[in-house]
Enzyme design. Sequence first.
Site, PDB file in Angstrom:
ATOM      1  N   ARG B 325       8.905  -7.535  -2.367  1.00  0.00           N
ATOM      2  CA  ARG B 325       7.743  -8.270  -2.881  1.00  0.00           C
ATOM      3  C   ARG B 325       8.081  -8.996  -4.178  1.00  0.00           C
ATOM      4  NH1 ARG B 325       1.999  -8.643  -2.106  1.00  0.00           N
ATOM      5  NH2 ARG B 325       2.191  -7.521  -0.142  1.00  0.00           N
ATOM      6  N   GLU B 737      -5.067  -5.610  -6.464  1.00  0.00           N
ATOM      7  CA  GLU B 737      -3.851  -5.865  -7.252  1.00  0.00           C
ATOM      8  C   GLU B 737      -3.813  -7.190  -7.999  1.00  0.00           C
ATOM      9  OE1 GLU B 737      -0.165  -4.027  -4.970  1.00  0.00           O
ATOM     10  OE2 GLU B 737      -1.685  -4.855  -3.615  1.00  0.00           O
TER      11      GLU B 737
END
Lengths: 254, 784, 271
Positions: B325, B737
Site C-alpha cells: 500500500r 483511514e
Amino acid sequence: MIGHFYVGATDVVVAPRASITLSRKPLMTQVTNTVRFVLDGEIVEAQGVRRTTTVLDYLREDLQRTGTKEGCAEGDCGACVIMIGELNEAGDAVEYKPVNSCIQLLPALDGKSVKTVESLKKSDGRLHPVQAAMVECHGSQCGFCTPGIVMSLTNMVQTNTTPTRKDVADALSGNLCRCTGYIPIIDATLKACSQPAADLKVDDKADVPLLKEIRRPSIQRSASTVTSSCNPLCGHARAVSLFRLQPLKKWPPT
Amino acid sequence: MNAPTDIKNLLKAGHQGQEIIHESAHLHVTGEADYTDDIPEQRGTLYAAIIKSPVAHGELIGEGIDRDAILAMHGVIAVFTAKDIPGENNCGPIIHDDPFLAEGKVEFLGQAVAVVVARDMLYAREAAHKAVVNVKELPAILTIEQAMQAQQFVMPAKGITRGNPAGVLASAPRRISGVTECGQQEQFYLEGHISYAVPREDGQLTLYVSTQHPDGNRREAASALNLNTADVEVICRRMGGAFGGKEGNASIFSQSAALAAHKLNRPVKLRVNRDDDMMITGKRHDFRIKYDIGFDEEGHILAADFELASRCGYSCDFSGPVNDRAVLHIDNCYYLPNLHIISHRCKTNTQSATAFRGFGGPQGMFGIETVIEEIATTLGKDPLEIRLKNLYRDPAVSGDAASMTTQYGQQIEDFVADKLIDQLKAESQYSKRREAVAAFNASSRYRKRGLSLVPLKFGISFTATMLNQGGALVNIYMDGSVVVNHGGTEMGQGLNTKMAQVAADALGAAVKVVRVTATDTQKVPNASATAASSGADINGAAVNNACGPLRERLTQVAANMLGCAPDAVLIANGEVKCTDGSTDKVVAWKDLAKQAWLDRVSLSSSGFYMTPDIAYDFTTLQGKAFYYYCYGAAVTETEIDTRTGEWWLKGVDIVHDVGQSINPAIDKGQIEGAYVQGMGWLTMEQIIWDKKGKLLTHGPSTYKIPVAGDIPAHFNVSFFENQNVKPTPFRSKAVGEPPLMLALSAYFSLRDAVGAVAPGKVVRMDAPATPECVLMACEAIKRA
Amino acid sequence: MAAYLTAFPDTQLLAGSTEIGLQVNKQFSRPKHICYLGNVKALSTVKDEGSAWTIGAAVSLATVEVLLADAYPDFAEVLRRFGSPPIRSTATLAGNIVNGSPIGDTMPCLLALGASLVLRKGKATRTVMLENFYTGMKQNVLQPSEFVEAIVLPKPVANQVFRAHKISKRFEQDISATCCAVSFMRTGDRMTQVKVAYNGLAPSPCRAPKIEVLLEGKSATDVSADAIDAAIAASFTARDGLRATWAYRSLVARNLVLQFVEEAANAAQEA
C-alpha cells in the site's frame, strides 16, 4: 510479622484481612481493622482487604462497579478517574477532588466519600448535564475513556460552572482520548455549563451525615506509646465478599 | 446479488444522512457499556499472564522456562509452552510464520515464551514478572540500516517500474535527491488487549475477545487446538479502540487464553497490562525513504526513483500488504509519468509491525510530499503551486493518455482533488493566511509560523481481493423489533449505528426498533477483519442485501393488509401506507411483522456482498486495486519557538470527501479523531528502543499521544459535496483511514516554519517532529 | 506519627500515592508498613510566616499551585504542566522532593528560590537547604525514621525576577527533558543574587554555580551564549537520555537562561 497501614493522626491501624459489608444503616463498628468510606448514601466497610489493593481494583472486583476503567495503571491516562470527597471545615458540604483510582490505595479512602461514574445517573434515569451533553454533542466514539472524562468534567463543574475552553482543556489534561480528538468533548462541556449551576452539583445530601458518622476521632498520644490494636492476621488472606452484580441501588426504585 | 438496493428507495426513508447519536453513547457516559473485562466472570475463572523473552534474539534452552519453579510460585495453577500446543502454533494472520508461544528460539524482546495461569490476576502477573527465561542470547538486528546491511528481510522486495525513469532522470533539467524517515506509532487504544476463554460442553470453546477479526481468532484457536472451526465461537460486542492494532494482534493473546482454557477446562482471562501490551504487540511500520527526482523549472515531476525500506519486525504479519500500500500511494494525488520504486521489507528482532490506520498509505504519501516540499524550496515557489502542477489530469486536457492512470495501472474514475483543494483554499483563506504568516515571520525574531496545504487520495478495498466480502443476518420479531448482525466489529467508528440506519431504511422501519448485536462468528461466518475502512461499505451492502428479500416479503403482506397493489405499498419509518389513493389506511410496522408471522412468511434473512470490479495482482502490483478513492485536504498553521523547538498548532481547516454521508456527525468525528491521531504520529509520538532491543517507551508516561490542550480552537471541518460514483450504501465513502493523512499538513506546516529560519534552504527534518527534532532542524538550516 | 515511624523505621510514607501506586501496580511492591499522611492535619497546612511560607509535607500540588499563582506564576505554570488535575489533587511537594527523581520538576523552582526543608525525627527537627539535601541519584540526607515535615519557601521580594520553564516532548502533561529556573535581584540593569537551577542535567536537580557566576553582577548584554555553553559543559557530564539527547538538553538549557535574562531586561526597559 503482620504489616500495618497507618492512617495518620488517629490510632487507626488498618491490618490486612476481613470481609466486606455494605450497609444501609450506620454500622458503628469500632474495630480498627476496617476501611470505612461513604458511597452514594451508604457506608462501605472493607475489612482486611489487601493493604495494597488499589481503589480501582476494589471498585471493579469487589463492588462490581465496572464503569471505571483501567487504561495504564500508572496514573497517566485518566480512564480510572473518580471523585473523592471530604467534609468541609464547616461540616455541611462535601469538597471533591479528582483522583486516579488506579494508583490510590484503598485504606487512604478511610473517612472519605467516593463518586464513580455510576453515581451520576439519578434513580429516575436522568443523566447529569455533563453526561447528557456528551451524548448530544457526539462526545464519545469507542467510549472507553468516557467515564474518566465525565468524572474529570463533573469534578470541574462542582467549583467552576463558567469555564473557558482552556479551563476545560486543563481539566482534561490527564484524560487521554484516542478516538475523538477532544473537540466535541470541549463543546459538550460548554453546553453542559449552560445548565443552571445547581443542576451541575452532584447529589451528596445523604453522604454528609454519613461522613460525620465515619469520621475517626483525632487522638493526641504521648510519644512513648504506639497504638497497635490490630489483630494478628495473615497478610494475604483474600476477602469473602457479599456478591452483587450491579452497583448497589435502593430497591424498589423510587 | 451484488448491487445494493436501489438508491431511490433508500433516499425516501431518511435515516441515512442524519446525525443519529451513536447507539452506545448513553452507555458510554454512564459506564454501562460492557467491554470484555466488564463481562461478569464465571465462577472458577482463572487468570493468565505472559512470560516474555528478556532478549531480542536467542536460542531457548529446552522449553526456556523452569516449570517447577513457576508452579511453585504463590497461586500458580499451570504453565504452558509451545510443547503443550496440540495443533498449529501460529498467530500470523497471512503467512503462518508467527508462533504464539516461542518454540526453540526467541526473535524479539517481549516475545511470549510461556503463559502462566493462576487463581488471581495479581499472582499470574507476578509469577510472569519473576519467571526466569533460560535463553542463549544471539546477536540481534534491530534497525532498518542493520537489516539492509545484513540483507535480512521477512519477504522479498517488490516494486514497480513505469515509463523510463532512469533515462528521464538523467536528462531532467533539475534534480534533487535525499532521504527522509517517518517513525513508528503505537495504536494506544485506551482498552488494551484482552481475551476471556470459556470452555463449553463437548470440546467447544467460546472466546470473548477485543478484536477486529473474530473469525481470524476463531480459525487460529481451532487450528491450535485441533478443533473444528464451527466449535470455536468468538464474540466481540465492542472494543475500546483498535486502529488496526487488533486486526491480527488479538491472536497473540486469544491463542494462549484458548489453550489454557481448553487444557484446564476452566474459564481463563488473559488481560495484559499497558506495558506488556506495548512491549508485545506490533506498531506502525517506520519507513526510510530515499528519493531521486527529476523535474523541470515549473516544478513538474518528470521522473522519480524511490527506495522504501520499512522495519517489519521478526515476522510477516501484515507487512506484505502494508508495504504494498505504501508503494500504491507513493503517488498520492500526483501523476508520476516515469517511476521506479522498490520496497524492502526489513526483518528485525523487534515486535512484528502490524496494521495501523492508513496501513502504509501515510508513509508512502509522506515520501512524495517531502519531495514536493523540496522541489518547492529549490525553485523558490509555494509548495501548493507545485502540488497543483502535478495533480492527475484528464487526458483530454493534458494530451497525455496516461495522466489519469496510476503507477499500478488503474484508471482513476472519480478524481476530485483539484476541486476539493479549490474549496479548501477558499474556505481557509489560504492566500491571505500565507501573507499573514510571511509578515509575522519577517517581524518575529524567535517565533516562526508555518502554513501548509496537503491533499490526499486513498484507495478503498483490501488489496487481497478475497477479503472484499461480507455477510449479514437480519431477524424481524413478531413485535416488530429487529436484530441486525453483521461481520463487522464496533471499535468506536460508529459502524453499528450506521448499520442500524441502513437497515432501518432498507426495511422501512424506525431506527429505534433496530438493535445491532455483538459480532458473533456463529451468526455470520467467515467474515473478514473490520479494516481497510471498508466496514460500512461491505457490511452495509450485506445488510441491504439481507433486507431486500425481507422488504419484498413484507410488501406482499402489506398489500394484502391494505388491499392495494404491491407496487403502491410504501413502507417507511415504521409506517405502511398506500400511495395510489385506493385506501388511506395506515398500518403500523409491528402489526405488519405480526401479520407476516401469522401468514407464515419468513422474517429472517441473511445477506451477502462481494465488492465487484476489482481485479488486481498483488505479486506484480498491477491492476485495478481499488473500488474507488477517497479525497481530502487540510490546511494547518503552526508556530515554533526557535530557541527551544517547542511548537503549537494555531489552526486547522479541513475539507474532506465522504461521499454522501450516512451519518455526518459520525463522519465528522472520524475526521477530527483521525487528524489528531495522525498529528500525534508525525509530531510527539516517539517509540524509543535501547541498544539491546528493549522498548523503553511502554506506557503513557513516556509515550505521548495528543491531549485536549494540543488542539487549537480554530479547527474547521467541512465536507466536499459528492456522491460515490460506485453504488455503495447511500453512495457514501469510507472514512476510517483517509482522514489520518490530513495530518501530513501539520508536519509540513512545522517544516514550513523551520524553513522560515533560513528562507531558500532545504529543511532536513524527519518525523516525528518533536521539539528536539524541530530545534535541531533549525540549528542545521542556520548552518547549511 | 513521628513515634510510629520511630518504632517502624522501614515504614513506607504515603501521601499522594502517585509513586507508590505505580510501584504496587508495576513492581508488585507490598510494603510491610505504610503510613498515610493525608489525614495528619499538622502536615496538611500552609503557614504564612511573613517572609516565607511553611508548606506541610502533605499539602497537595493543587493547593501549592493556587498559593503561588500570583507570587510565582512561572512556578504555578510548571505545576500545571507536569501534573494533571487528578495528580495535582493528591501529589505533594514533599513527595516529589523525597522521591528525588533527576527530572523532578518542583526542585529546580525550589532550588532557585532558596527553599529549605524541615526534617523531623521523633521530636527533633533540623532544617536543611534543598541544595544540600541530595547526595546522589535518588539519595538524600534523611536518616532512618526521619521524614520531611515541611518545606519553607521564601516569598518574593521587591525587584526579584523569577522565571522558570519546562521543556517536554508534549507541551501538556509530560515529564521534562529539562526544566530551568532562574531567580535574581534587579539592581539597575545588573543582576545580583543569581540562582540558576535545572533538572535533567545531573543525577539530581541542582543549582549551576558556574552559570550563576557568569550572570552575577552583570547586565543582559554581558551574557553570551558561548560562555554559558562552556559553563554547562564544565558543570555537567554529557549524557543522552530517554527523553532527550545531550545536544538538545544542553542547547535548550543555555537558550532558556538567555531568554529569561533578555526578557527581564526588556520588561525592565518597558517599565
